[in-house]
Structure formats: C-alpha cells, structure tokens
Design a protein around this motif. Structure first.
Motif, PDB file in Angstrom:
ATOM      1  N   ARG A   1       0.817  -1.212   0.000  1.00 23.78           N
ATOM      2  CA  ARG A   1       0.000   0.000   0.000  1.00 23.78           C
ATOM      3  C   ARG A   1       0.857   1.272   0.000  1.00 23.78           C
ATOM      4  NH1 ARG A   1      -2.851  -2.895  -1.888  1.00 23.78           N
ATOM      5  NH2 ARG A   1      -4.926  -3.611  -1.250  1.00 23.78           N
ATOM      6  N   LEU A   2       2.148   1.116  -0.218  1.00 26.37           N
ATOM      7  CA  LEU A   2       3.027   2.278  -0.299  1.00 26.37           C
ATOM      8  C   LEU A   2       2.865   2.969  -1.653  1.00 26.37           C
ATOM      9  CD1 LEU A   2       6.333   0.859   1.227  1.00 26.37           C
ATOM     10  CD2 LEU A   2       4.825   2.552   2.258  1.00 26.37           C
ATOM     11  N   GLN A   3       2.785   4.291  -1.608  1.00 28.97           N
ATOM     12  CA  GLN A   3       2.717   5.081  -2.833  1.00 28.97           C
ATOM     13  C   GLN A   3       3.921   6.009  -2.893  1.00 28.97           C
ATOM     14  OE1 GLN A   3      -0.929   7.134  -3.638  1.00 28.97           O
ATOM     15  NE2 GLN A   3      -2.223   5.534  -2.783  1.00 28.97           N
ATOM     16  N   PRO A   4       4.547   6.164  -4.070  1.00 28.50           N
ATOM     17  CA  PRO A   4       5.640   7.134  -4.180  1.00 28.50           C
ATOM     18  C   PRO A   4       5.101   8.542  -3.992  1.00 28.50           C
ATOM     19  CG  PRO A   4       5.041   6.278  -6.345  1.00 28.50           C
ATOM     20  CD  PRO A   4       4.278   5.476  -5.341  1.00 28.50           C
ATOM     21  N   ALA A   5       5.772   9.307  -3.115  1.00 26.11           N
ATOM     22  CA  ALA A   5       5.325  10.666  -2.830  1.00 26.11           C
ATOM     23  C   ALA A   5       6.353  11.714  -3.248  1.00 26.11           C
ATOM     24  CB  ALA A   5       5.023  10.805  -1.339  1.00 26.11           C
ATOM     25  N   ARG A   6       7.598  11.461  -2.945  1.00 27.93           N
ATOM     26  CA  ARG A   6       8.711  12.313  -3.334  1.00 27.93           C
ATOM     27  C   ARG A   6       9.917  11.399  -3.517  1.00 27.93           C
ATOM     28  NH1 ARG A   6       4.888  15.069  -3.245  1.00 27.93           N
ATOM     29  NH2 ARG A   6       4.646  17.281  -2.679  1.00 27.93           N
ATOM     30  N   GLU A   7      11.003  11.933  -4.048  1.00 25.82           N
ATOM     31  CA  GLU A   7      12.219  11.138  -4.112  1.00 25.82           C
ATOM     32  C   GLU A   7      12.604  10.712  -2.700  1.00 25.82           C
ATOM     33  OE1 GLU A   7      16.826  11.352  -5.795  1.00 25.82           O
ATOM     34  OE2 GLU A   7      15.512  13.108  -5.947  1.00 25.82           O
ATOM     35  N   ARG A   8      12.746   9.418  -2.492  1.00 30.21           N
ATOM     36  CA  ARG A   8      13.095   8.801  -1.209  1.00 30.21           C
ATOM     37  C   ARG A   8      11.955   8.827  -0.190  1.00 30.21           C
ATOM     38  NH1 ARG A   8      18.305   7.345  -0.273  1.00 30.21           N
ATOM     39  NH2 ARG A   8      19.883   8.037  -1.753  1.00 30.21           N
ATOM     40  N   VAL A   9      10.755   9.244  -0.587  1.00 30.61           N
ATOM     41  CA  VAL A   9       9.611   9.228   0.324  1.00 30.61           C
ATOM     42  C   VAL A   9       8.493   8.395  -0.286  1.00 30.61           C
ATOM     43  CG1 VAL A   9       7.878  10.561   1.583  1.00 30.61           C
ATOM     44  CG2 VAL A   9      10.142  11.543   1.182  1.00 30.61           C
ATOM     45  N   ARG A  10       8.045   7.386   0.457  1.00 30.59           N
ATOM     46  CA  ARG A  10       6.848   6.618   0.095  1.00 30.59           C
ATOM     47  C   ARG A  10       5.838   6.772   1.223  1.00 30.59           C
ATOM     48  NH1 ARG A  10       9.162   0.867  -0.376  1.00 30.59           N
ATOM     49  NH2 ARG A  10      10.537   1.744   1.223  1.00 30.59           N
ATOM     50  N   LEU A  11       4.563   6.781   0.857  1.00 30.28           N
ATOM     51  CA  LEU A  11       3.517   7.074   1.836  1.00 30.28           C
ATOM     52  C   LEU A  11       2.399   6.049   1.768  1.00 30.28           C
ATOM     53  CD1 LEU A  11       2.368   9.233   3.900  1.00 30.28           C
ATOM     54  CD2 LEU A  11       1.071  10.105   1.964  1.00 30.28           C
ATOM     55  N   VAL A  12       1.889   5.686   2.943  1.00 30.14           N
ATOM     56  CA  VAL A  12       0.686   4.870   3.032  1.00 30.14           C
ATOM     57  C   VAL A  12      -0.473   5.805   3.383  1.00 30.14           C
ATOM     58  CG1 VAL A  12      -0.441   2.890   4.100  1.00 30.14           C
ATOM     59  CG2 VAL A  12       2.043   2.943   3.900  1.00 30.14           C
ATOM     60  N   PRO A  13      -1.435   6.019   2.468  1.00 31.08           N
ATOM     61  CA  PRO A  13      -2.588   6.869   2.800  1.00 31.08           C
ATOM     62  C   PRO A  13      -3.506   6.160   3.781  1.00 31.08           C
ATOM     63  CG  PRO A  13      -2.902   5.862   0.651  1.00 31.08           C
ATOM     64  CD  PRO A  13      -1.517   5.474   1.099  1.00 31.08           C
ATOM     65  N   PRO A  14      -4.432   6.888   4.416  1.00 32.71           N
ATOM     66  CA  PRO A  14      -5.278   6.258   5.441  1.00 32.71           C
ATOM     67  C   PRO A  14      -6.270   5.258   4.888  1.00 32.71           C
ATOM     68  CG  PRO A  14      -5.937   8.535   5.076  1.00 32.71           C
ATOM     69  CD  PRO A  14      -4.658   8.341   4.334  1.00 32.71           C
ATOM     70  N   GLY A  15      -6.862   5.555   3.741  1.00 38.14           N
ATOM     71  CA  GLY A  15      -7.906   4.682   3.202  1.00 38.14           C
ATOM     72  C   GLY A  15      -9.270   5.010   3.789  1.00 38.14           C
ATOM     73  N   PRO A  16     -10.338   4.721   3.072  1.00 34.99           N
ATOM     74  CA  PRO A  16     -11.684   5.146   3.494  1.00 34.99           C
ATOM     75  C   PRO A  16     -12.216   4.448   4.735  1.00 34.99           C
ATOM     76  CG  PRO A  16     -11.793   3.756   1.525  1.00 34.99           C
ATOM     77  CD  PRO A  16     -10.345   4.073   1.743  1.00 34.99           C
ATOM     78  N   ARG A  17     -11.703   3.264   5.079  1.00 32.82           N
ATOM     79  CA  ARG A  17     -12.236   2.528   6.235  1.00 32.82           C
ATOM     80  C   ARG A  17     -11.482   2.803   7.532  1.00 32.82           C
ATOM     81  NH1 ARG A  17     -12.076  -3.600   5.166  1.00 32.82           N
ATOM     82  NH2 ARG A  17     -10.125  -3.081   4.069  1.00 32.82           N
ATOM     83  N   LEU A  18     -10.478   3.651   7.496  1.00 28.47           N
ATOM     84  CA  LEU A  18      -9.657   3.836   8.696  1.00 28.47           C
ATOM     85  C   LEU A  18     -10.463   4.308   9.917  1.00 28.47           C
ATOM     86  CD1 LEU A  18      -6.735   3.451   9.634  1.00 28.47           C
ATOM     87  CD2 LEU A  18      -6.365   5.892   9.203  1.00 28.47           C
ATOM     88  N   PRO A  19     -11.472   5.185   9.779  1.00 28.42           N
ATOM     89  CA  PRO A  19     -12.230   5.577  10.978  1.00 28.42           C
ATOM     90  C   PRO A  19     -12.881   4.399  11.698  1.00 28.42           C
ATOM     91  CG  PRO A  19     -12.730   7.033   9.140  1.00 28.42           C
ATOM     92  CD  PRO A  19     -11.922   5.899   8.572  1.00 28.42           C
ATOM     93  N   GLU A  20     -13.164   3.318  10.967  1.00 29.55           N
ATOM     94  CA  GLU A  20     -13.838   2.169  11.567  1.00 29.55           C
ATOM     95  C   GLU A  20     -12.925   1.361  12.492  1.00 29.55           C
ATOM     96  OE1 GLU A  20     -15.548  -0.124   8.374  1.00 29.55           O
ATOM     97  OE2 GLU A  20     -16.100   1.712   7.283  1.00 29.55           O
ATOM     98  N   VAL A  21     -11.630   1.628  12.426  1.00 31.26           N
ATOM     99  CA  VAL A  21     -10.690   0.889  13.271  1.00 31.26           C
ATOM    100  C   VAL A  21     -11.021   1.083  14.752  1.00 31.26           C
ATOM    101  CG1 VAL A  21      -8.271   0.763  14.031  1.00 31.26           C
ATOM    102  CG2 VAL A  21      -8.815   0.842  11.593  1.00 31.26           C
ATOM    103  N   GLU A  22     -11.477   2.274  15.121  1.00 36.47           N
ATOM    104  CA  GLU A  22     -11.773   2.556  16.533  1.00 36.47           C
ATOM    105  C   GLU A  22     -12.856   1.629  17.087  1.00 36.47           C
ATOM    106  OE1 GLU A  22     -10.006   4.333  18.376  1.00 36.47           O
ATOM    107  OE2 GLU A  22      -8.907   5.669  17.019  1.00 36.47           O
ATOM    108  N   GLN A  23     -13.707   1.076  16.229  1.00 41.16           N
ATOM    109  CA  GLN A  23     -14.754   0.171  16.679  1.00 41.16           C
ATOM    110  C   GLN A  23     -14.419  -1.297  16.411  1.00 41.16           C
ATOM    111  OE1 GLN A  23     -15.826   3.131  14.778  1.00 41.16           O
ATOM    112  NE2 GLN A  23     -15.853   3.949  16.866  1.00 41.16           N
ATOM    113  N   MET A  24     -13.182  -1.558  16.036  1.00 39.50           N
ATOM    114  CA  MET A  24     -12.774  -2.916  15.698  1.00 39.50           C
ATOM    115  C   MET A  24     -12.839  -3.830  16.923  1.00 39.50           C
ATOM    116  SD  MET A  24      -9.036  -4.150  14.270  1.00 39.50           S
ATOM    117  CE  MET A  24      -9.123  -3.229  12.740  1.00 39.50           C
ATOM    118  N   ALA A  25     -13.324  -5.054  16.720  1.00 42.20           N
ATOM    119  CA  ALA A  25     -13.344  -6.051  17.784  1.00 42.20           C
ATOM    120  C   ALA A  25     -12.001  -6.775  17.836  1.00 42.20           C
ATOM    121  CB  ALA A  25     -14.468  -7.055  17.546  1.00 42.20           C
ATOM    122  N   GLY A  26     -11.700  -7.397  18.998  1.00 42.13           N
ATOM    123  CA  GLY A  26     -10.484  -8.198  19.045  1.00 42.13           C
ATOM    124  C   GLY A  26      -9.640  -8.046  20.282  1.00 42.13           C
TER     125      GLY A  26
END
Length: 260
Positions: A75-100
């Motif tokens: 899920r890494l995306q090139p952002a700048r030279e020597r920088v790769r970024l993982v964006p949050p994604g649309p489901r990230l807010p749901e993590v707070e309610q994750m079971a486990g």
C-alpha cells in the motif's frame, strides 16, 4: 519497533492545530532531502498527511493493512524522491470500533516490522485523539514527538498528554523516548518566550533544540500539495524544519539547567 540502525517516529498530540501534520510532512521530506529513505504513514482518517503531499487519501491504504493484514509494502505510494507514503484509506475511521481485544493495539507494529528492506525512517502522523489508532502508533514507535504551540492552554494540554502516555506505557509494559517540539514560536513576543522557558523547566532534556517559528508559508504550502521545501525553500519554515530533522537524528535537546 524499528530494525537496527533505523527509526520509527510518531507525531502525536490530542490537541489539534499545533502543527502535528505540518511537522510530519516537512520532517519526512527534510530527512529524504538529507539522503534518508523514508516511509510515511498517515494514521489520521482526515488524510492531511497524504493531501499535503498531493496524494488522494481515499485510495486503499492503511485500512486494508489493519483490517485485512495486507502487507504494508503493498500500500506504499511514491510521494517524493526517497519518500513513500501509506494513505489512510476510506475505512480507517472504523478501526476505533474494531473487535479483538488487546491484540488490536499491535496491528500497526506488526505491519511496520514486516517492511523489508526496512527504511531509514518511518514517520507516523497520528490523529488528534488517544484512541485505538494512537495506541497502535505508540506500540509501533521508537520515539514520540509532541508538538506544542506557544500558549498556556497548549502547555496544560501537553502535561495531560504526558500523563496519559505514561499511564498507557505502564499498562502496556513499554517505554518510548519522548520529545517536545515547540511550534508557532515568535521570539519577539513575551508569551512564547515564557512558554518555552516553562517547557524547558517542566520537561528537562526533552525539548528539541529548534523551535519552529510562526511562518505563514507553512500554512499555505499544503494547499498546493507541497512541502515547505518546494513552496518556499528560503523561508524560515524551511530553515527550521531542516534544523529540526537534524535535531531528531542527533537527539539535540535543550539540556537541563545545572543546579547551583
């Protein structure tokens, strides 16, 4: 935690508007410009880290990693030279309610540990909260950088954040290095100088040497999807974040005053 010779750094504060994302973005780019390989992780569902680098935060990203155990590298995306970024994604807010149960707190740590080869730096931009996402950052990081703006309310908030971190660390049986980053500093005014003095008094050996000066270019740059080094490379903001990256690499802090 990081591989040998590498660092995982998160920028964390429960209070918004203190320069957390601005610092994540510009420190990451400063490190890359100094020749370091950097992976950025946008752990804030608002996606401002990604947006500040001109990336679309709704692309599948960290949410796939945390929910579906997709390898972080996929899920890494090139952002700048020597920088790769993982964006949050649309489901990230749901993590707070994750079971486990307690295992939920270690999801990011396991994902980061799976990076191979491991970058020189992993920079995590945290949400302005103390929920499950922040716990994941704390368990994955080597050091916590706490940005604080130069006003007394921010000073009180920092004391509360430090107490929260220490309580969480005791409960989890971990310890991380903690640094205080002063932002929106104006050395011509009395209040910022007083706040800086109080920070050095209350948090001896933890306040980073470089105070990031109040600089309008820092607020303008994200609107163009640029870092300060692209938007205004000769500005005070660029000078300060270049120095701040060196502070972090070399552990440069204000030393406690010697007792008489």
């Amino acid at each position: 935690m990081s591989a040998a010779g590498s660092r995982v750094t998160c920028f964390l504060n429960q209070k918004g508007g203190v320069g957390k994302t601005t610092s994540s973005v510009n420190v990451a780019h400063a490190l890359a410009r100094a020749g370091r390989d950097v992976v950025g992780i946008d752990l804030d569902p608002q996606g401002h880290f990604a947006a500040s680098l001109g990336l679309e935060g709704l692309d599948p990203g960290l949410d796939d990693v945390l929910f579906d155990q997709v390898p972080l590298a996929e899920r890494l995306q090139p952002a700048r030279e020597r920088v790769r970024l993982v964006p949050p994604g649309p489901r990230l807010p749901e993590v707070e309610q994750m079971a486990g149960g307690r295992e939920r707190g270690w999801l990011l740590q396991r994902a980061v540990a799976g990076l191979d080869p491991f970058p020189d730096y992993v920079v995590i931009d945290c949400p302005p909260s103390s929920g499950l996402l922040a716990i994941n950052a704390l368990l994955a990081t080597d050091e916590v950088v706490m940005p604080v703006s130069c006003d007394y309310l921010a000073l009180e908030g920092l004391a509360g954040l430090m107490r929260t971190l220490m309580r969480v660390e005791r409960g989890l049986g971990i310890h991380t290095r903690k640094c205080v980053l002063v932002t929106r500093y104006n050395g011509q005014r009395r209040l910022p100088k007083e706040v800086l003095g109080k920070l050095k008094e209350y948090f001896p050996g933890q306040v980073l040497k470089t105070a990031v000066r109040d600089n309008v270019a820092l607020a303008e740059a994200p609107g163009f999807g640029q870092t300060i080094f692209e938007y205004r490379p000769e500005s005070n903001g660029a000078k300060d974040y270049r120095a701040l990256a060196e502070d972090l690499e070399q552990h440069r802090v204000f030393e406690p005053a010697a007792e008489a």
